[in-house]
Design an enzyme around this catalytic site. Structure first.
Site, PDB file in Angstrom:
ATOM      1  NE  ARG A  77      -2.005  -2.325   2.809  1.00  6.57           N
ATOM      2  CZ  ARG A  77      -2.765  -3.361   2.584  1.00  6.57           C
ATOM      3  NH1 ARG A  77      -4.009  -3.220   2.302  1.00  6.57           N
ATOM      4  NH2 ARG A  77      -2.262  -4.580   2.656  1.00  6.57           N
ATOM      5  CB  THR A  78       3.366   2.573   2.366  1.00  2.00           C
ATOM      6  OG1 THR A  78       2.561   2.144   3.471  1.00  2.00           O
ATOM      7  CG2 THR A  78       3.969   3.916   2.695  1.00  2.00           C
ATOM      8  CE  LYS A 111      24.719  -6.454  -7.220  1.00  2.00           C
ATOM      9  NZ  LYS A 111      25.208  -5.637  -8.337  1.00  2.00           N
ATOM     10  NE  ARG A 166       7.254   0.812   4.736  1.00  2.00           N
ATOM     11  CZ  ARG A 166       6.028   0.315   4.889  1.00  2.00           C
ATOM     12  NH1 ARG A 166       5.780  -0.942   4.643  1.00  2.00           N
ATOM     13  NH2 ARG A 166       5.043   1.094   5.283  1.00  2.00           N
ATOM     14  CG  HIS A 191       3.789   4.169   8.673  1.00  2.00           C
ATOM     15  ND1 HIS A 191       3.897   5.012   7.593  1.00  2.00           N
ATOM     16  CD2 HIS A 191       3.294   2.999   8.183  1.00  2.00           C
ATOM     17  CE1 HIS A 191       3.486   4.379   6.508  1.00  2.00           C
ATOM     18  NE2 HIS A 191       3.119   3.165   6.846  1.00  2.00           N
TER      19      HIS A 191
HETATM   20  C1  NCD Z   1       1.933  -0.931   8.204  1.00  2.00           C
HETATM   21  C2  NCD Z   1       3.429  -0.796   8.174  1.00  2.00           C
HETATM   22  O1  NCD Z   1       4.090  -1.233   7.235  1.00  2.00           O
HETATM   23  O2  NCD Z   1       3.923  -0.227   9.128  1.00  2.00           O
HETATM   24  N1  NCD Z   1       1.308  -1.068   6.982  1.00  2.00           N
HETATM   25  C3  NCD Z   1       1.132   0.011   6.160  1.00  2.00           C
HETATM   26  O3  NCD Z   1       2.000   0.808   5.972  1.00  2.00           O
HETATM   27  N2  NCD Z   1      -0.073   0.146   5.584  1.00  2.00           N
HETATM   28  C4  NCD Z   1       1.450  -1.831   9.222  1.00  2.00           C
HETATM   29  C5  NCD Z   1       1.836  -3.275   9.168  1.00  2.00           C
HETATM   30  O4  NCD Z   1       2.772  -3.684   8.488  1.00  2.00           O
HETATM   31  O5  NCD Z   1       1.193  -4.025   9.884  1.00  2.00           O
END
Ligand code: NCD
Length: 277
Positions: free
Chosen positions: A16-17, A44, A66, A96
């Site tokens: 999603r993100t 690597k 991320r 987040h």
């Molecule tokens: C979350 C994350 O990656 O922190 N998901 C997200 O970004 N929609 C929560 C999760 O992984 O449970």
């Protein structure tokens, strides 16, 4: 954002993100480069510093990162390896922020009283708080906006020092559920669990899962949220996830708008369009 280059640097799995930031950047006409750890030199063993300097050399105006290490985004923002904007798309078990913003936006759309804050609303965040960056960012943002936040989890899934957070803590989901306006379920993050945090999945679902019976205990106006991805049958049953109270897909839709706003505020007008060419 025509002429701006945004790099999505995803060193940890995401659906999603990553897609949401990509859609947001594309809707604003930015050039988007997707960079995931698998298939890149990060796998690597290249350091974050070398990766950042490489991105800088290619003229990235912003990096959406991320990373599995808590603090990775902060490190990138504070260093002098690159000059562009840094957006935290989730760092380890730390924060987040864009998820919290889209959650607050979704809550306000459904339950807002006309003002810009969330004063008067009561919100339960339920489940694996220990490993959840979503919970940490939401506790900060929702309490800042005036909401009362209740954290519900077994003691083993609550971090040390939880009593200093601006939230109440309960181990009893059933006593909390009739009083809240929002039930935000969290995923049980099995990939971050090296040891046993609860006896078995059935017991977890029974005490901390959202199901039809608990749904029936909620206020008539209350909504169900989940940041995804869901473990259907563990923290949430399929009928709860798909019920009329669920705003889970709206969270995804709102995520794109909120991320457009983030990118626009960071990048629009910050320099002459085309100056990086
Ligand atoms: C979350 C994350 O990656 O922190 N998901 C997200 O970004 N929609 C929560 C999760 O992984 O449970």
């Amino acid at each position: 954002l025509r002429g701006r280059t945004i790099v999505n640097l995803f060193a940890e799995d995401s659906t999603r993100t990553r897609i949401s930031f990509e859609a947001a950047a594309k809707r604003l006409s930015a050039d988007v480069i997707n960079f995931s750890a698998k298939g890149s030199s990060l796998s690597k063993g290249e350091s974050l510093k070398d990766t950042a300097m490489t991105l800088q050399a290619m003229g990235a105006d912003a990096v959406v990162i991320r990373h599995s290490a808590s603090g990775a985004a902060q490190r990138l923002a504070d260093c002098h390896w690159m000059s562009g904007s840094v957006v935290n798309a989730g760092d380890g078990t730390h924060e987040h922020p864009s998820q919290a913003l889209l959650d607050a936006f979704t809550i306000r759309k459904h339950l807002g009283m006309g003002g810009t804050d969330l004063t008067g609303l009561s919100i339960a965040i339920v489940g694996d708080i220990l490993h959840s960056r979503v919970a940490r960012s939401n506790v900060l943002l929702l309490s800042m906006l005036g909401a009362q936040v209740a954290l519900v989890a077994p003691p083993t899934l609550l971090p040390v020092g939880i009593h200093n957070w601006p939230a109440t803590v309960s181990y009893d989901f059933d006593s909390v559920i009739p009083h809240v306006d929002v039930v935000m379920m969290l995923r049980v993050q099995q990939e971050r669990m090296g040891e046993l945090f609860f006896p078995n999945a059935r017991e977890y679902s029974r005490y901390f899962g959202l199901n039809k019976d608990r749904l029936a205990q909620m206020k008539s106006t209350a909504i169900v949220m989940h940041p995804g991805p869901m473990n259907r049958g563990l923290e949430i049953t399929a009928d709860s996830a798909d019920s009329a109270r669920s705003v889970i897909l709206e969270q995804v839709t709102n995520g794109v708008s909120v991320r457009m706003a983030i990118l626009y505020m960071l990048l629009a007008g910050s320099q002459e369009i085309g100056a990086t060419e």
